[in-house]
Design a protein around this motif. Sequence first.
Motif, short mmCIF file in Angstrom:
data_model
loop_
_atom_site.label_atom_id
_atom_site.label_comp_id
_atom_site.label_asym_id
_atom_site.label_seq_id
_atom_site.Cartn_x
_atom_site.Cartn_y
_atom_site.Cartn_z
N ALA A 145 0.83 -1.21 0.00
CA ALA A 145 0.00 0.00 0.00
C ALA A 145 0.87 1.26 0.00
O ALA A 145 0.55 2.25 -0.67
CB ALA A 145 -0.93 -0.01 1.21
N TYR A 146 1.96 1.20 0.73
CA TYR A 146 2.89 2.34 0.81
C TYR A 146 3.46 2.68 -0.56
O TYR A 146 3.64 3.86 -0.90
CB TYR A 146 4.02 1.98 1.78
N GLU A 147 3.73 1.66 -1.37
CA GLU A 147 4.27 1.90 -2.71
C GLU A 147 3.34 2.77 -3.56
O GLU A 147 3.79 3.53 -4.42
CB GLU A 147 4.49 0.56 -3.44
N TRP A 148 2.06 2.64 -3.32
CA TRP A 148 1.05 3.38 -4.10
C TRP A 148 0.54 4.63 -3.38
O TRP A 148 -0.34 5.31 -3.89
CB TRP A 148 -0.13 2.46 -4.42
N ASP A 149 1.08 4.93 -2.20
CA ASP A 149 0.59 6.03 -1.38
C ASP A 149 -0.93 5.92 -1.20
O ASP A 149 -1.69 6.89 -1.28
CB ASP A 149 0.93 7.39 -1.99
N ALA A 150 -1.38 4.70 -0.95
CA ALA A 150 -2.81 4.42 -0.81
C ALA A 150 -3.25 4.53 0.65
O ALA A 150 -2.45 4.33 1.58
CB ALA A 150 -3.12 3.02 -1.33
N VAL A 151 -4.52 4.84 0.86
CA VAL A 151 -5.13 4.76 2.19
C VAL A 151 -5.35 3.27 2.46
O VAL A 151 -6.07 2.59 1.72
CB VAL A 151 -6.45 5.53 2.25
N TYR A 152 -4.72 2.75 3.52
CA TYR A 152 -4.72 1.32 3.81
C TYR A 152 -5.88 0.99 4.76
O TYR A 152 -5.98 1.55 5.85
CB TYR A 152 -3.38 0.94 4.43
N CYS A 153 -6.74 0.05 4.34
CA CYS A 153 -7.98 -0.24 5.07
C CYS A 153 -7.97 -1.68 5.56
O CYS A 153 -7.82 -2.61 4.76
CB CYS A 153 -9.18 0.01 4.16
N HIS A 154 -8.20 -1.86 6.87
CA HIS A 154 -8.11 -3.20 7.45
C HIS A 154 -8.96 -3.28 8.71
O HIS A 154 -9.31 -2.27 9.33
CB HIS A 154 -6.64 -3.52 7.80
N PHE A 155 -9.27 -4.51 9.14
CA PHE A 155 -10.01 -4.74 10.38
C PHE A 155 -9.21 -5.75 11.18
O PHE A 155 -9.30 -6.96 10.99
CB PHE A 155 -11.41 -5.27 10.07
N GLY A 156 -8.39 -5.25 12.09
CA GLY A 156 -7.47 -6.08 12.87
C GLY A 156 -6.04 -5.87 12.38
O GLY A 156 -5.80 -5.17 11.39
N HIS A 157 -5.08 -6.47 13.10
CA HIS A 157 -3.67 -6.24 12.77
C HIS A 157 -2.78 -7.20 13.55
O HIS A 157 -3.24 -7.88 14.47
CB HIS A 157 -3.26 -4.80 13.10
N THR A 158 -1.52 -7.24 13.18
CA THR A 158 -0.48 -7.87 13.99
C THR A 158 0.43 -6.75 14.50
O THR A 158 0.40 -5.63 13.98
CB THR A 158 0.35 -8.86 13.15
N LYS A 159 1.26 -7.07 15.47
CA LYS A 159 2.19 -6.06 15.97
C LYS A 159 3.19 -5.65 14.89
O LYS A 159 3.69 -4.52 14.88
CB LYS A 159 2.91 -6.56 17.22
N TYR A 160 3.48 -6.59 13.97
CA TYR A 160 4.41 -6.27 12.88
C TYR A 160 3.77 -5.27 11.90
O TYR A 160 4.45 -4.37 11.39
CB TYR A 160 4.80 -7.55 12.14
N THR A 162 1.32 -3.02 12.67
CA THR A 162 1.20 -1.70 13.29
C THR A 162 2.56 -1.00 13.35
O THR A 162 2.64 0.22 13.18
CB THR A 162 0.60 -1.80 14.70
N ALA A 163 3.62 -1.78 13.57
CA ALA A 163 4.96 -1.18 13.58
C ALA A 163 5.33 -0.64 12.20
O ALA A 163 5.91 0.44 12.08
CB ALA A 163 5.98 -2.22 14.03
N LYS A 164 4.96 -1.38 11.15
CA LYS A 164 5.27 -0.94 9.79
C LYS A 164 4.42 0.28 9.41
O LYS A 164 4.91 1.20 8.75
CB LYS A 164 5.04 -2.09 8.80
N ILE A 165 3.18 0.30 9.83
CA ILE A 165 2.31 1.47 9.58
C ILE A 165 2.91 2.72 10.21
O ILE A 165 2.97 3.78 9.58
CB ILE A 165 0.89 1.21 10.13
N LYS A 166 3.38 2.55 11.43
CA LYS A 166 3.97 3.68 12.14
C LYS A 166 5.28 4.13 11.50
O LYS A 166 5.52 5.33 11.31
CB LYS A 166 4.21 3.31 13.60
N LYS A 167 6.11 3.18 11.14
CA LYS A 167 7.42 3.51 10.56
C LYS A 167 7.28 4.22 9.21
O LYS A 167 7.97 5.21 8.93
CB LYS A 167 8.26 2.25 10.41
N LEU A 168 6.39 3.72 8.38
CA LEU A 168 6.22 4.28 7.03
C LEU A 168 5.21 5.43 6.99
O LEU A 168 5.02 6.05 5.95
CB LEU A 168 5.78 3.18 6.06
N LYS A 169 4.57 5.68 8.14
CA LYS A 169 3.56 6.74 8.24
C LYS A 169 2.45 6.57 7.20
O LYS A 169 2.08 7.50 6.47
CB LYS A 169 4.23 8.11 8.09
N VAL A 170 1.94 5.36 7.14
CA VAL A 170 0.89 5.03 6.18
C VAL A 170 -0.47 5.44 6.74
O VAL A 170 -0.84 5.04 7.85
CB VAL A 170 0.90 3.52 5.86
#
Length: 369
Positions: A145-160, A162-170
Amino acid sequence: MNKGQKKIIIWVFAVAAFLMAAIFAYALFFRTDKKSDPVRTEITQIPEVSEPPAPTQNPHEGKVQSMLSGQWVSKETENKRPFAVVINNIEYAFLHQMGTSRADIIYEALAEGGIPRMMALYEDIGDVKKIGSIRSARHYFVQFAYEWDAVYCHFGHTKYATAKIKKLKVDNISGLSAIGPVAYKRNYSVRAPHNVFTSGKMLKKGAKKLKYSLKRNKKEMAEHFTFSDKDTPLNTEKKAKTAVLPFSYYATCKLTYSQKKKQYLKYEYGKKHMDSYYKKQLAFKNVIIQLVRESNIDRNGYQTMELTKNSGDGYYLTDGKQVPIRWKREESSNIMRYYTKDGETLTLNPGKTYIAVFPKNRRKLIRIK
């Protein structure tokens, strides 16, 4: 013969001679021979003046070629920010998928336990009435999703994830956050946890409440590939009428080329891969098989892929033929690109694209013929 008769004969001959002379003079001065009549010849050789041909109207006038599909879209559509939605693809949820046929690009990769999961990428999500079922985030889908600068939509997550979302500021819309009830809704006719659905309007409403920009920023998008102006056959004799991709013992994707539709029709779990809302089988003009190094990241069986800074190979299929390709990814500078064997940026035919992110160690199981 008396004198009177002689006069009559002489008069008749004189009249006849006069008439013959007149006829000869007429023929001499008013003949229709074009070669000897320069005036008449000049007139008959004037070319006919034809009307100038009407200018050919450009069928794509006022439109631009989509960065996601290569189709000709309005400038308004081209300025919209893409949305990337995680789609549940376990066999039960597979039977209830909605809105997947409206995606411009679909990624498919393993989650855990041999179960595949998909990410549907939409250029213009606003008018998609049903999408789902929605599933939890995985960090490699965050990377896509980051490659496309897309709004990433999900229901639930893993700690990995959420860490990647935070790091890449998605920018993301999580169903487990406060925005969840705005962007997602459960359908209780479908068994939980496979019953979370959404729509384009709901996701856009959630994005607006989170104050995300809905305008496309091309500078933030990686250059994955380019598109031909029109359908262009591959310069190869290597056929690809079918492709069988055994992601695991549990799930096998099959793609069959339809000569009539000039698209690959998708099957999984031995059935047609259907969009149950729009009543359409998933079909793609382009198929990319991206081979990646994949392994378990922990004892829970969560998967990871070497995507942060890596390269690899794969295959590109279109119009019933195939060619080998390479890919290269550099996350720090957001480079993600597919190449031909000659090192040129891969050119796709206009249309929808399916990207199978496939384990490299299962390469020998792929069957393309």
